[in-house]
Design an enzyme around this catalytic site. Structure first.
Site, PDB file in Angstrom:
ATOM      1  N   PHE A  29      35.111  35.921  51.203  1.00  0.00           N
ATOM      2  CA  PHE A  29      35.918  34.789  51.681  1.00  0.00           C
ATOM      3  C   PHE A  29      37.288  34.771  51.003  1.00  0.00           C
ATOM      4  CE2 PHE A  29      36.809  30.114  51.373  1.00  0.00           C
ATOM      5  CZ  PHE A  29      36.755  29.784  52.719  1.00  0.00           C
ATOM      6  N   SER A  97      29.913  38.158  47.819  1.00  0.00           N
ATOM      7  CA  SER A  97      30.230  36.750  48.068  1.00  0.00           C
ATOM      8  C   SER A  97      29.910  36.365  49.519  1.00  0.00           C
ATOM      9  CB  SER A  97      31.698  36.504  47.717  1.00  0.00           C
ATOM     10  OG  SER A  97      32.001  35.144  47.709  1.00  0.00           O
ATOM     11  N   MET A  98      30.904  35.956  50.326  1.00  0.00           N
ATOM     12  CA  MET A  98      30.617  35.681  51.726  1.00  0.00           C
ATOM     13  C   MET A  98      30.229  36.972  52.453  1.00  0.00           C
ATOM     14  SD  MET A  98      32.820  33.802  54.726  1.00  0.00           S
ATOM     15  CE  MET A  98      33.896  35.178  55.123  1.00  0.00           C
ATOM     16  N   ASP A 194      29.635  33.265  36.764  1.00  0.00           N
ATOM     17  CA  ASP A 194      30.351  33.301  38.039  1.00  0.00           C
ATOM     18  C   ASP A 194      31.018  31.943  38.224  1.00  0.00           C
ATOM     19  OD1 ASP A 194      31.021  33.155  40.807  1.00  0.00           O
ATOM     20  OD2 ASP A 194      29.435  34.550  41.326  1.00  0.00           O
ATOM     21  N   HIS A 224      32.702  36.750  39.200  1.00  0.00           N
ATOM     22  CA  HIS A 224      32.336  36.730  40.619  1.00  0.00           C
ATOM     23  C   HIS A 224      32.624  38.048  41.349  1.00  0.00           C
ATOM     24  CE1 HIS A 224      31.302  35.134  44.487  1.00  0.00           C
ATOM     25  NE2 HIS A 224      32.502  35.402  44.967  1.00  0.00           N
TER      26      HIS A 224
END
Length: 247
Positions: A29, A97-98, A194, A224
């Site tokens: 994202f 992540s996304m 994160d 992250h």
């Protein structure tokens, strides 16, 4: 809707033709393919066919992203999946992540996905929830480049569109509800620290998917964006081991 801004240098999609095993690689994202390229290149060197699509509205300008929906991001990944299907008999999906959320989505929707590797995947970010109520604000601060390693920067947007946050919240909820549909082998990476996605997301994924073969691995020295951080090589090596073990 087409992007109004040119693609940033380093944010281009990447494709590597290799053997008949394909790996679909998805960035996150507000980020870009730059965060996943080192992984994609390593998997290509190992002989695999690799596709790293640029998610719609990403890698250009945050005003482009503001105009896209999570359906557009899914379509970008599905397009890459189709490219791989034309060339490969077996396909694995991985994402950050996304990109991890999209990886889960692909495993939910396409039972032919042979295995998945998620890296700090997002299914529930309570800190984002208040954004649902925001009216009149278009952009928030950046969330990219959460990296422990000094001197490394993620190619990500300097602002986060409010509309896009609302989209990812809806998308995460949908994916989370369908986690039990996933039965393929899964390797789940989670950073101990994160600042974007709560670390309990990975544990919840591990517990809720139906896969008989599943493993959760802690990344001790990354934040992250672990794909650009100290543990990059661990992710590459463990992913290649995971794939080899299935094949």
């Amino acid at each position: 809707m087409t992007d109004r801004y040119p693609v940033l240098e380093g944010a281009e999609p990447f494709y590597f033709e290799g053997n008949n095993v394909g790996i679909l690689v998805s960035h996150g994202f507000t980020g870009s393919t730059q965060s996943m390229r080192p992984l994609g290149e390593a998997y290509a060197v190992a002989g695999y066919t690799v596709c790293g699509p640029r998610l719609k509205g990403h890698g250009t300008h945050y005003e482009d992203m503001e105009q896209t929906s999570y359906h557009d991001w899914i379509a970008s990944v599905e397009e890459g999946f189709q490219w791989l299907k034309e060339r490969c008999d077996t396909i694995f999906v991985t994402g950050l992540s996304m990109g991890g959320t999209l990886t889960l989505y692909m495993a939910e929707k396409y039972p032919e996905v042979r295995g998945i590797v998620t890296i700090n995947a997002a299914i529930d970010i309570p800190a984002m929830e208040p954004v649902r109520q925001l009216e009149g604000t278009r952009f928030l601060d950046a969330i990219g480049s959460d990296i422990k390693k000094a001197g490394v920067t993620e190619l990500a947007y300097e602002k986060t569109p409010v509309q896009s946050v609302k989209e990812i919240l809806t998308f995460m909820k949908e994916v989370k509800e369908d986690l039990p549909k996933i039965s393929c082998p899964a390797l789940i990476f989670v950073s101990d620290e994160d600042h974007v996605v709560p670390t309990d997301n990975s544990q919840a994924i591990y517990e809720q998917i139906s896969s008989e073969s599943k493993e959760i691995l802690a990344l001790k020295d990354s934040y992250h964006v672990a794909t650009l951080d100290h543990d990059q090589q661990i992710i590459i090596e463990k992913t290649l081991q995971f794939i080899k073990g299935i094949l």
